[in-house]
Design a protein around this motif. Structure first.
Motif, short mmCIF file in Angstrom:
data_model
loop_
_atom_site.label_atom_id
_atom_site.label_comp_id
_atom_site.label_asym_id
_atom_site.label_seq_id
_atom_site.Cartn_x
_atom_site.Cartn_y
_atom_site.Cartn_z
N ASP A 278 0.87 -1.24 -0.06
CA ASP A 278 0.08 -0.09 0.10
C ASP A 278 0.74 1.40 0.16
O ASP A 278 0.40 2.12 -0.70
CB ASP A 278 -1.03 -0.01 1.25
N LEU A 279 1.93 1.25 0.99
CA LEU A 279 2.94 2.34 0.89
C LEU A 279 3.41 2.76 -0.60
O LEU A 279 3.62 3.80 -1.17
CB LEU A 279 4.14 2.28 1.92
N ARG A 280 3.97 1.52 -1.29
CA ARG A 280 4.33 1.69 -2.62
C ARG A 280 3.42 2.01 -3.49
O ARG A 280 3.88 2.92 -4.47
CB ARG A 280 5.14 0.30 -3.14
N THR A 281 2.12 1.68 -3.56
CA THR A 281 1.21 2.38 -4.17
C THR A 281 0.84 3.79 -4.13
O THR A 281 0.95 4.55 -5.18
CB THR A 281 -0.21 1.49 -4.03
N VAL A 282 0.92 4.35 -2.98
CA VAL A 282 0.73 5.76 -2.79
C VAL A 282 1.85 6.51 -3.14
O VAL A 282 1.76 7.41 -3.87
CB VAL A 282 0.48 5.84 -1.08
N VAL A 283 2.97 6.05 -2.97
CA VAL A 283 4.34 6.77 -3.35
C VAL A 283 4.50 6.66 -4.89
O VAL A 283 4.85 7.76 -5.57
CB VAL A 283 5.51 6.35 -2.83
N ALA A 284 4.13 5.80 -5.49
CA ALA A 284 4.07 5.51 -7.14
C ALA A 284 2.97 6.26 -7.66
O ALA A 284 3.31 7.06 -8.61
CB ALA A 284 4.01 4.00 -7.37
#
Length: 219
Positions: A76-82
């Motif tokens: 989820d963190l990777r998705t938001v940062v992406a």
């Protein structure tokens, strides 16, 4: 609470699709304005860029809110940062389409390019429109075959970009200084547009597969 969070993540994805569609439309219109000295269409691209800027700001504000309030981890963190990084790339693609439209407006009623390079630029512009369409589809369905096509189109655009620079540096190039500057700038705008498309493709590929580079199948 988690259901609301994942609904917010989906909304971010939907907004990325929306902005990518606007970028595709902007490049398609800019291409036509550039090739045909269509000043009204150029003005439309320039004006409509404000919508792309607004959407990017909206995406970034929501992403920062999710980071601050939800404390996402792992995927989820990777998705938001992406999403933050992709919105920046898409906004820049919109800016580059606007720059191309501004060249058309600046030279109106004349065409921006000399006859000798128009075919190469037509191919370059067509590739950019196709690439933008692949970006939109990639963000819609996350099918990484679109990422592969983006990389292939970028390679073709890079070849044309290199060819344009060889052309303006050739001994028989006799265009004016202003036209030489326009050719150089236009080639750079198309080339950078494609580079930002590749940046989006790499991020979606990473989210989908854990690998940064789209795997290109050899024909």
């Amino acid at each position: 609470m988690r259901e609301l969070f994942h609904a917010d993540l989906k909304a971010l994805g939907d907004q990325l699709v929306e902005i990518s569609g606007l970028v595709r439309e902007a490049m398609d219109k800019a291409r036509t304005a550039f090739e045909n000295a269509d000043v009204e269409l150029a003005e439309a691209v320039i004006t409509d860029d404000a919508r792309i800027d607004y959407l990017q700001t909206s995406i970034d504000e929501k992403a920062i809110e999710l980071l601050a309030l939800q404390g996402p981890v792992a995927a989820d963190l990777r998705t938001v940062v992406a999403a933050l990084r992709m919105s920046s790339s898409l906004e820049r693609m919109g800016d580059l389409a606007r720059h191309i439209a501004q060249l058309a407006r600046r030279r109106y009623p004349d065409l921006v390019l000399p006859e000798s390079v128009r075919e190469d630029f037509r191919q370059m512009a067509d590739h950019c429109v196709a690439l933008a369409g692949e970006v939109e589809q990639l963000l819609t369905d996350h099918d990484t075959t679109h990422a592969q096509q983006i990389v292939k189109l970028n390679a073709a655009i890079n070849e044309l970009h290199a060819k344009n620079f060889k052309t303006v540096n050739a001994a028989d190039w006799n265009a004016s200084g202003a036209m030489t500057a326009d050719v150089t700038l236009a080639s750079r705008f198309f080339e950078r547009f494609a580079d930002h498309g590749v940046s989006v493709a790499r991020k979606v590929t990473y989210l989908a597969t854990g690998e940064w580079e789209p795997v290109i199948e050899i024909d």
